[in-house]
Design an enzyme around this catalytic site. Structure first.
Site: not given
Ligand code: G1P
Ligand code: ZN
Length: 539
Positions: A112-113, A276, A278, A280-281, A375
């Site tokens: 992801s990010h 981000d 991938d 989704d953000r 998302k």
């Molecule tokens: C974090 C975000 C959460 C999101 C997840 C995946 O998770 O807070 O809202 O769904 O990344 O993108 P966390 O690291 O808080 O468990």
């Molecule tokens: Zn992501």
């Protein structure tokens, strides 16, 4: 030829909030990736006749991992894989392809990010036939299977050429390589009024989209520049790079600071957004103006009728627990069903599948709708452009009018990173024990009205999930504590603070929350236990 390879299991392959996320070097250990994939295949069971979608955000090790995944799927008897060209698929695009083709599941190779590269992170997200990430009871089973695995199956053949569109065969399994962008664009055209958006740009509207050298570059170029007519160069950092060019592809005020600075400069465009790793953000910016993700979800919900796909009405709306209460007020005013779920997009899936909700969002820069089960960053950007096109107003005007109507939730998240796991676990456990004694206690101007863990009972599958601790105050403010479930090492404590005001609309969020921040530190004994007096990341 199919090979069966003897292996020693790894015992750290537990999935968190966003799938399995580890240091790249951990995933690159001998058989590590293979073990995890085999544990998934073993959990699914009979794979005959099954089809899966495969893609990734292009980060370092993606290409090697995808080849392994393909050969293992073939050896395990999978019928077909639909793979994004060169192994690329954003998370939302993957969910779309999964649902459109009614496949049995999908894999997105992404952390992801989180930063990428040899010294960064790698990850594997697994969605089932719902199009969304699997529920905890399945990921728990995968973890159990991973711990007892003794062998995995892999087909012994040459690598597949993933640059070539069309069909090919590996060890008796069919592979279809597709353009990663086409279907996604078609879906967006079915939701939004592209004609109206074209007019917006034709009338001189300007935007900047920061793809952060990650997967959304090609999607954003096609949609904003080619389809909608945004000026060439509106999409920056558009070429996906294996290490994201050293960027941390998390679209927030900290990691997307160059974009934030640009929007505060004289050259600022009318609108800006970032996605981000991938895709989704999303982060939404106006000229020198930041929209909190919690407000973004609420504003999108309040404006659902500005977008053709939702004009006939929507089901309810849901937010993750730590997300601010702004959307709750919209749901109540508009008589929409409203749900509060634990952190993690997978909790929205049941609500969408049972037509309870249409929109959902998280404070962590995630917004989306039931068009898919993840998302969707570009969807959120197109939604904001649609509101702008329909109202002729700026991002700031839209947001300020929203505050006038509903009041404002001042909201900031404070992250305390890199602490030893035991410290984080103990802080939370001790705080949970102390919660009952907090009621009535006074911290500066704030008096605790209620303090309890958050427990979610899923109305569809009746599972129960406990995640996070909530301390509420008599004025409606609240502090939420939880540990991150997406880190690749150590623990991160997240402290989410919200203060609502009906009429004080133009305060500075950090200043408005100083008293509550001090209370949050004292209540959880953060400095004593972590040695930290300030958060490492503030978003
Ligand atoms: C974090 C975000 C959460 C999101 C997840 C995946 O998770 O807070 O809202 O769904 O990344 O993108 P966390 O690291 O808080 O468990
Ligand atoms: Zn992501």
């Amino acid at each position: 030829m199919i090979k069966v390879i003897a292996t020693t299991p790894y015992d750290d392959q537990k999935m968190g909030t966003g799938g399995l996320r580890k240091k790249t070097k951990v995933v690159m250990q001998p058989n590590y990736f293979e073990n995890f994939m085999q544990a998934i295949f073993n959990t699914i069971g009979d794979l005959k006749g099954k089809t899966f979608v495969v893609g990734g955000d292009g980060r370092y090790f993606n290409d090697t991992a995808i080849q392994k995944l393909i050969k293992m799927a073939a050896a395990n008897g999978v019928k077909k894989l639909i793979v994004g060209q060169n192994g690329f698929l954003s998370t939302p695009a993957s969910s779309n392809i999964l649902l459109k083709n009614k496949t049995d599941g999908g894999f997105v190779l992404s952390a992801s990010h989180n930063p990428g590269g040899l010294d960064g992170d790698f990850g594997i997200k697994y969605a089932n036939e719902t199009g969304g990430q699997i529920p905890t009871k399945i990921s728990d089973k995968i973890f159990e299977n991973a711990k007892v695995l003794t062998e995995y199956k892999i087909c012994d053949g040459p690598d597949v050429d993933l640059s070539k569109l069309g069909r090919q065969e590996v060890c008796g399994m069919e592979i279809e390589v597709i353009d990663p962008v086409d279907d996604y664009v078609a879906m967006m055209k079915g939701i939004f009024d592209f004609e109206a958006l074209r007019k917006l740009f034709a009338n001189g509207f300007t935007m900047r989209f920061d793809a952060m050298n990650a997967v959304t570059g090609p999607y954003a170029r096609r949609i904003f520049e080619q389809e909608l007519g945004a000026a060439k160069g509106s999409v920056i950092n558009a070429k996906p790079l294996p290490d994201f060019g050293g960027l941390h592809p998390d679209p927030n005020m900290v990691h997307a600071k160059p974009l934030v600075d640009f929007m505060a400069s004289p050259e600022a465009t009318d609108f800006a957004a970032a996605n981000d790793g991938d895709g989704d953000r999303n982060m939404i910016l106006g000229k020198n103006f930041f929209v909190t993700p919690s407000d973004s979800l609420a504003i999108i919900t309040d404006n659902y009728d500005k977008v053709p796909a939702y004009q006939k009405g929507i089901y309810g709306v849901a937010k993750s627990m730590p997300t601010s209460t702004a959307v709750e007020r919209v749901a109540s005013a508009r008589h929409l069903d409203y749900y509060e779920v634990p952190t993690g997009w997978k909790y929205f899936v049941n609500l969408m599948d049972s037509n309870r909700i249409t929109f959902s969002g998280e404070e962590s820069f995630g917004t989306g709708s039931s068009h898919i089960r993840e998302k969707d960053g570009i969807w959120a950007v197109l939604f904001w452009l649609s509101i702008i096109a329909a109202t002729g107003k700026s991002v700031q005007e839209i947001t300020e009018e929203f505050w006038h109507k509903y009041g404002r939730s001042y909201y900031v998240r404070f992250d305390f990173e890199g602490m030893p796991t035991e410290v984080g676990d103990k802080l939370m456990a001790d705080l949970e024990n102390r919660l009952p004694s907090l009621k009535g206690k006074v911290y500066g101007d704030y008096t605790v009205s209620e303090a309890a863990p958050f427990v979610y009972n899923d109305p569809v599958d009746h599972s129960s999930t406990k995640n996070g601790l909530i301390v509420k105050f008599t004025d409606g403010s609240r502090i939420v504590y939880r540990l991150s479930g997406t880190g690749s090492s150590g623990a991160t404590l997240r402290v989410y603070i919200e203060r609502y005001s009906k009429d004080q609309l133009n305060g500075d969020p950090l200043k408005m929350l100083t008293g509550l921040f001090n209370a949050a530190m004292e209540i959880a004994e953060v400095p004593e236990r972590t040695g930290k007096h300030q958060a490492d990341v503030v978003t």
